[in-house]
Write an enzyme that holds these catalytic residues in place. Structure first.
Site, short mmCIF file in Angstrom:
data_model
loop_
_atom_site.label_atom_id
_atom_site.label_comp_id
_atom_site.label_asym_id
_atom_site.label_seq_id
_atom_site.Cartn_x
_atom_site.Cartn_y
_atom_site.Cartn_z
N CYS A 91 39.39 33.27 44.67
CA CYS A 91 38.76 33.00 43.80
C CYS A 91 38.83 34.27 43.22
O CYS A 91 39.67 35.39 43.55
CB CYS A 91 37.23 32.78 43.38
SG CYS A 91 36.45 33.94 44.67
N ARG B 178 41.62 33.17 32.99
CA ARG B 178 41.49 34.45 34.37
C ARG B 178 43.58 34.41 34.86
O ARG B 178 44.15 34.72 35.54
CB ARG B 178 40.91 34.50 34.99
CG ARG B 178 39.28 35.19 34.19
CD ARG B 178 37.96 34.81 34.70
NE ARG B 178 38.46 36.74 36.49
CZ ARG B 178 38.40 36.64 36.85
NH1 ARG B 178 37.10 36.01 37.43
NH2 ARG B 178 38.32 37.48 37.61
#
Length: 285
Positions: free
Chosen positions: A242, A185
């Site tokens: 994040c 990701r």
């Protein structure tokens, strides 16, 4: 003894009957919001109370002006204080948060309590699996409503930064941004939660699961310190982020265990950053 980072299952067992202890179940599934509540009903640590990530540990995704602040913005501070009082928490309560996911959600409650100035909060190291590994039972009984606590909103023990500060940081590089998402990701691959893949330019990647041993417990302080110092110099010049400000708290907890306190949280994280096409996006490693 007071616990402010991690507590082992055996240490929690020894304190389980302590009058001034509140245990909080933080289990969640990002793709199934009902999972945590259902899992809690099926079995939880005795006397544990449940805190839902979306309902108690996060605020509205958009503000009054319609601006999007990410998938899990910080809750309203006073509403969060009231929610903690409803769990029976006082200023001198030892809080223990746990989940079944290596601490990825429990660390969010750990950080939020520190945000309102409460230091006596720890994450159960190894979570439910560690509790069951020492032969301790689970309970399907919902504890009686807590006597309302009196926890106060005190001076915050943590710091945050916003998106604009990180836009400016792309030029100055005064702060080292660390992204807690999985490496794919971070590179911009296999993005399923946010509309745009990639990362903040200049960020480094430290997958939060790299803080853990194979058994789901945190690595030792010395190992964590050695690993983290390959990524950052002064932790007080570091920002953790994040996808939505949740697993970044896991990295902040690991830093605290390692004796590298002082890093800041970007609460909106990638979900907020990537929602504005004016903000630059990097891909690859």
């Amino acid at each position: 003894m007071i616990y402010q980072t991690l507590i082992s299952a055996s240490e929690l067992k020894a304190r389980a009957a302590h009058i001034n202890l509140v245990i909080v179940d933080c289990r969640h599934d990002l793709t199934n919001p009902d999972f945590g509540r259902q899992a809690y009903a099926a079995g939880h640590l005795p006397q544990a109370r449940f805190a839902h990530l979306d309902e108690l540990l996060s605020g509205p995704k958009t503000d009054a002006a319609g601006r999007f602040h990410g998938r899990h913005p910080l809750p309203d501070r006073q509403q969060f204080v009231q929610a903690m009082r409803a769990l029976g928490i006082n200023n001198d309560t030892q809080v223990v948060a746990y989940d079944a996911h290596g601490g990825m959600f429990a660390a969010r409650l750990w950080w939020l309590l520190r945000w309102i100035g409460h230091s006596d909060v720890a994450v159960l190291d190894g979570g439910m699996a560690a509790w069951q590994a020492i032969g301790e039972p689970l309970s399907a009984e919902t504890p009686a409503p807590a006597t309302p606590g009196s926890i106060q909103d005190l001076t915050s023990l943590v710091q945050t930064v916003d998106a604009q500060a990180l836009v400016e940081n792309i030029k100055t590089q005064a702060l080292q941004v660390i992204d807690a998402r999985a490496p794919d990701r971070f590179r911009g691959e296999n993005e399923t939660l946010d509309a745009v893949g990639g990362h903040i330019p200049g960020a480094k990647n430290r997958f939060f699961k790299d803080n853990l041993q194979a058994d789901g417990r945190f690595k030792g302080a010395a190992q964590l310190r050695e690993e983290w110092l390959t990524l950052l110099g002064d932790p007080q010049a570091a920002v953790m982020q994040c996808g939505s400000g949740v697993t970044a708290c896991h990295n902040l907890l690991a830093l605290e265990v390692a004796g590298l306190a002082g890093a800041r949280l970007y609460p909106g994280s990638w979900s907020e950053w990537s929602s504005d096409p004016q903000r630059p996006v990097a891909t690859g490693s």
